[in-house]
Write a protein that holds these residues in place. Structure first.
Motif, short mmCIF file in Angstrom:
data_model
loop_
_atom_site.label_atom_id
_atom_site.label_comp_id
_atom_site.label_asym_id
_atom_site.label_seq_id
_atom_site.Cartn_x
_atom_site.Cartn_y
_atom_site.Cartn_z
N ASP C 11 1.07 -1.30 0.13
CA ASP C 11 -0.09 0.02 0.11
C ASP C 11 0.87 1.39 -0.19
O ASP C 11 0.45 2.36 0.22
CB ASP C 11 -1.07 -0.03 1.07
N HIS C 89 6.77 -5.54 12.10
CA HIS C 89 7.87 -4.76 11.25
C HIS C 89 8.86 -4.27 12.25
O HIS C 89 10.08 -4.22 11.74
CB HIS C 89 6.86 -3.60 10.93
N VAL C 90 8.70 -4.03 13.44
CA VAL C 90 9.69 -3.44 14.32
C VAL C 90 10.89 -4.67 14.55
O VAL C 90 11.98 -4.27 14.49
CB VAL C 90 9.02 -3.00 15.87
N SER C 91 10.39 -5.76 14.55
CA SER C 91 11.41 -6.66 14.75
C SER C 91 12.33 -7.08 13.57
O SER C 91 13.37 -7.23 13.63
CB SER C 91 10.90 -7.97 15.52
N ASP C 92 11.63 -7.04 12.47
CA ASP C 92 12.02 -8.05 11.14
C ASP C 92 12.36 -6.95 10.09
O ASP C 92 12.92 -7.36 9.13
CB ASP C 92 11.14 -8.96 10.97
N ASP C 93 11.73 -5.85 9.87
CA ASP C 93 11.82 -5.16 8.60
C ASP C 93 12.13 -3.61 8.59
O ASP C 93 12.12 -3.00 7.67
CB ASP C 93 10.06 -5.20 7.98
N GLU C 94 12.98 -3.33 9.83
CA GLU C 94 13.61 -2.09 9.83
C GLU C 94 15.12 -1.96 10.04
O GLU C 94 15.33 -0.99 10.69
CB GLU C 94 12.93 -1.54 11.08
N CYS C 95 15.60 -3.23 9.47
CA CYS C 95 17.00 -3.03 9.60
C CYS C 95 17.79 -2.68 11.16
O CYS C 95 18.90 -2.24 10.91
CB CYS C 95 17.61 -2.21 8.50
N GLY C 96 17.06 -3.01 12.29
CA GLY C 96 17.67 -2.79 13.49
C GLY C 96 17.39 -1.13 13.96
O GLY C 96 18.12 -0.74 14.68
N ALA C 97 16.61 -0.37 13.09
CA ALA C 97 16.17 0.87 13.38
C ALA C 97 15.77 1.08 14.87
O ALA C 97 16.51 2.08 15.58
CB ALA C 97 15.21 1.64 12.69
N LYS C 106 17.08 -4.58 23.72
CA LYS C 106 16.78 -5.87 22.87
C LYS C 106 15.37 -5.94 22.35
O LYS C 106 14.54 -5.60 23.21
CB LYS C 106 17.19 -6.85 23.86
N ILE C 107 15.15 -6.33 21.04
CA ILE C 107 13.84 -6.75 20.54
C ILE C 107 13.50 -8.01 20.94
O ILE C 107 14.11 -9.11 20.24
CB ILE C 107 13.81 -6.16 19.13
N ARG C 313 4.37 -11.00 -3.85
CA ARG C 313 5.43 -10.88 -2.93
C ARG C 313 5.28 -12.30 -1.93
O ARG C 313 4.13 -12.38 -1.43
CB ARG C 313 5.32 -9.64 -1.97
N LEU C 318 5.79 -18.53 9.02
CA LEU C 318 6.07 -18.67 10.25
C LEU C 318 4.74 -18.50 11.21
O LEU C 318 4.68 -19.11 12.30
CB LEU C 318 7.12 -18.11 11.01
#
Lengths: 354, 354, 354, 354
Positions: C11, C89-97, C106-107, C313, C318
């Protein structure tokens, strides 16, 4: 509470081996260059190079957490990931020190029986971390603990299999060797075969639990990769001004294989303790392969042991073998033996257990 | 090069005082709780509370850089600023450790003769750092060094004047006391009068240069402000597992005022050294108020001293008094005396100078 | 490759709603105070306060990753932990932002069907993170995504149950509302009931996917907790100089409930798409509750859809419901509808599918 | 207060140039790949390569602070130092963003008239930062601002002289080009001559002040050095999902040299303003070489200007030419002209001044 209570609480509750203490005293004279410019530091680097059969880069520090964090940060960018067991010391017991020193890399925890990692599981996880995809952190290093947090010892073949996965995914292999001595002594596998030859790239080599006051070595088995280590150590406040006093502790332990003798004693005491508990019909969470014993104690037994003055530390059941759980009205506890554990301590605990 | 060369190179080139060494040996028996849960750590906290005449929060660490960085980070947000002398250890000699531990706070360096800061200069700088203006970092703490990096000693009145500026701007006052013992011994001002009563909020209390192997204390004179200290220390890898061995070093130095006797000896040797050099017609960069001597040596004299086997360390001229410069064909060098400096070392250097 | 290919890819592949675009054009005249000192920014804060029925603290930024990272960093110390779904998204899609902005917190990822978290699982994990134990990071905040990364919508009761766990463990509750509009529109639950009344403390309120060019709001539902937000935003480079142009985008979307109309359209298109695929006998990984559809496509079907020009996509399996797996020779893919999705796009994809 | 008040307050108080706005509107249709995978982003990279006459690596972001911090962090290790003017934007106006993104590198401020740096001063400072000395941060990059924060423009020869110092000390040269357009337009020096040929390694190329809504480009003139840039940008939350809307702003400004026409207009207005003020006998702090005017206003004059509705911003006198100070009862203020400044605004302010 009498000090004896703590004798199985950890291998860092005791002091230093007398030979180590004497080495410190002997070094306590004259002036030497500060911050690692001293002769003892050079001698230790030479000893370690001999032990591993190749040139190495060495940084001595005073804590195991410092050693692990500095080692990992030197090979992991902030957008990198460290793969490790989800209950490893690096992941779970250092209050985020690796995250601090790496400036926020992700510590990715994997499951594995007895805190050992399985090559297939590591490979599967790495395949889900695609390279060059900006939204995802990039794997940089795998960290294994030898002996593991559950007292198990990787064989050289197991380490080599993990190293092969690492090479295939172009990441490095780090060994948290807080109890490396116990692993070497228990297995009879030489230090070089367990590391360089098995494909380990860098390690934290622990001496504190093995009989030092405070001495750990970050060892880059490939010194070409150690370019950032000294800067990170200085900036982390981990360069000791009177560094020679750390160096002589390591020197004393490596000389005449005292480190192996100390570890062999600790391992032997652990085996004796395990045998004693088994003779009382008690079960263990994991096999005793190094210096740690993890009995599953009925509450009444645990209470008797505590009443006899021994401190017990409860342990996480997450890495128990498949199908094994802590039975109702039982505790899973950790007992650790050290170079200083006495046979009478073992006998005392076993007697209390039954 | 013989070890004697280094005897004036720094006060961290020597080992530990024999009483400290004996205390370590004495503590080397039995099992004690790890990570600071031991009795010796508790006793040291009590000693320090007595010394400062109030409850304090204490964290023992092994390095001065660690102590400074942890202290400052515990009171400075990442968008904060630490004001300090532009040539202070914190600003210039720790490879950015304060920036690392604060996660990128700004270390704002101010000029000042002899590395001492002037209340008016601090006030003027703070007035140019408006509060609440988002584009600018926010001042959080002023860090002064006692004795300074040029060997000068702040009087209680001078410290109080700086503390007054800090209070007016709602920032804290930190003292880097790597050579606090030398300042107290030289001035005769009690520790409490030089800190608590003068308005110091927190300090790094150094023992390593004073006769320990490796022992420094972060001391929060107001324990209510120390909430983050323990977490930052653990995460920084600075919590020692066998912490008791750091604690007993501090304990031995504080007991019977050994710390002051050691410092008084070092100071006396420095005065003797300064007098000897003056008698040869040599000039000093700054007055000798503690244990450091900074002669301006004609090149020929410097060469003679080096030929006699003494290492000389060149020093920055930036904080020389107004109008004073290093004359042509001269070197400004630093000579440091310690608890272990012998009168014959002093005599030897003086003899070489002339 | 024709642009039409991407219409279900995300989106964020489409532009801005025409009303938003016109608002930007209308605002493009005259001079206004920079950096958020403008009137439009004040108006948006007022709109959000009205929407949530209480005073709020608001920070507008241009990216969702920025919003999430700034929100979490403002309430999590470096030694803290953010609990979240392991595939959020926070854990897995933000390259560690989040790790970057928190300076290495720690996430902690938890499992949960459809990327929803279960109160019991959160509680169990929190009970294994004891407070005050220095070796372990300290939980600070739970982050949930509404709608979730698998397109599910939490009910107010589910959120309240999670909030109750948070309160019990003294941590905050953050909502990643990148698709908050879709959740509100789909459920008919008012924004206030879904957040303030359910116990959410702070949120990232997304507008970009909903019809803006680039506009996200960090909203502290309790403004008293937002003290650090502005500093972290400035320091993160996320304060826009011409902030009014972000503000008017949000203003235009909130006015006349355009945000809900846009979301309702997207949701309706998703339902239509799901119905069309179901009519072809295709299965879905998760129910369609918002604007995302996750079909399990036989390879041949997937190939036909791609040949018809639609980008697919692949999605992680999981979080599939227990017992559900991706059948052999199938792909689990994500299709996303937006405010701009046309019925003919939906029809086109469905036609291609079978 | 009417909006007209702000017209000289900054060049970011106005909106976007109409051509830029129209480009955004025109791009607002269809679906495009997100996160910079769109065509417009590729076109801009090509435009910039053509402008600089060589392949470049480009990262578009929404803020100048983000651009500067990302650029510097990509070439400076945490233990590195960025040399810059002590009053540069990077040093003094970004709330420590460079420190945040570099994970705590040191920003070393140098004095210099008009915020210009002198090669000799840079060289002298670098010679006091010895390489490989662990206790000191290591210089990594010099950052200059073109035009400077005091509105001066470096000549290519001046830049080349600084680049020569950088090369000699093996550090890079960064240009903060927030007002690069003004410098190019004012000097007539082509972009390539002012950067690539003068020895600049990387730059922040600003478009927001020049007529964009929000668009800045980090440009690595040597793409081989840009390896970390994309990761740092993602992790910083600075990758925009609908990136094409930033790209088309830059594209519209670069096309037909609109960027230079806009800058030339702003510069001309500034010269006109300066001439008008001079005709009233008012003095300037620095020469007007770009689009900023810094008059020294008698308090009565300043009051009259403010009463006429013009906002004045006081400016720091620290970089005034040697011997120049702010006279008693005067204010040093900054007036900035932009692409949108009208001749009648200039006339209005001049009239008010006299």
């Amino acid at each position: 509470m009498p000090a004896a209570n703590l004798c199985f609480a950890s291998d860092n509750v005791v002091g230093a081996h007398v030979v180590v203490a004497e080495a410190v005293m002997r070094a306590n004279q004259g002036a030497e260059a500060a911050y690692g410019g001293d002769d003892a530091t050079r001698r230790v680097t030479r000893q370690l190079a001999d032990l591993f059969g190749r040139e190495v880069a060495v940084q001595l520090v005073a804590t195991g957490t410092g050693a692990n964090a500095l080692a990992l940060a030197s090979v992991t960018p902030p957008w990198g990931a460290v793969l490790t067991h989800l209950e490893s010391h690096v992941s779970d017991d250092e209050c985020g020190a690796p995250e601090f020193f790496t400036h926020g890399a992700k510590i990715v925890g994997l499951a594995g029986e007895g805190c050992k990692l399985d090559p297939a599981a590591v490979d599967e996880r790495l395949r889900r971390m695609p390279r060059g995809v900006l939204r995802q952190v990039q794997p940089a290093v795998l960290s294994i603990t030898q002996a593991t947090e559950c007292g198990l010892v990787y064989t050289p073949a197991e380490i080599a299999a993990l190293a092969e996965v690492c090479r295939r995914h172009a990441i490095l292999l780090h060994m948290d060797g807080a109890r490396f001595a116990n692993a070497v002594a228990a297995s009879g596998v030489p230090a070089r075969a367990m590391t360089v030859e098995a494909g380990v790239d860098l390690m934290s080599f622990g001496f504190t639990k093995n009989g030092a006051f405070a001495a750990e070595a970050v060892v880059f088995l490939d010194p070409a990769k150690a370019g950032e280590l000294a800067w990170r150590t200085k900036r982390g406040g981990h360069v000791l001004s009177k560094n020679r006093f750390v160096a002589v502790q390591v020197e004393a332990l490596l000389a005449n294989d005292l480190w192996l003798a100390n570890a062999a004693h600790a391992n032997a005491m652990a085996r004796k303790l395990a045998a004693g508990l088994a003779a009382k019909g008690l079960m263990l969470g994991w096999a005793v392969e190094a210096n740690e014993v993890f009995p599953l104690l009925p509450l009444a037994v645990a209470a008797r042991i505590e009443q006899a003055g021994f401190a017990l530390r409860d342990w996480s059941p997450l890495a128990l073998p498949p199908g094994v759980t802590v039975p109702a009205a039982h505790r899973l506890v950790r007992l650790v033996c050290s170079f200083a554990t006495r046979a009478e301590d073992v006998a005392g605990l076993v007697a209390a257990a039954g």
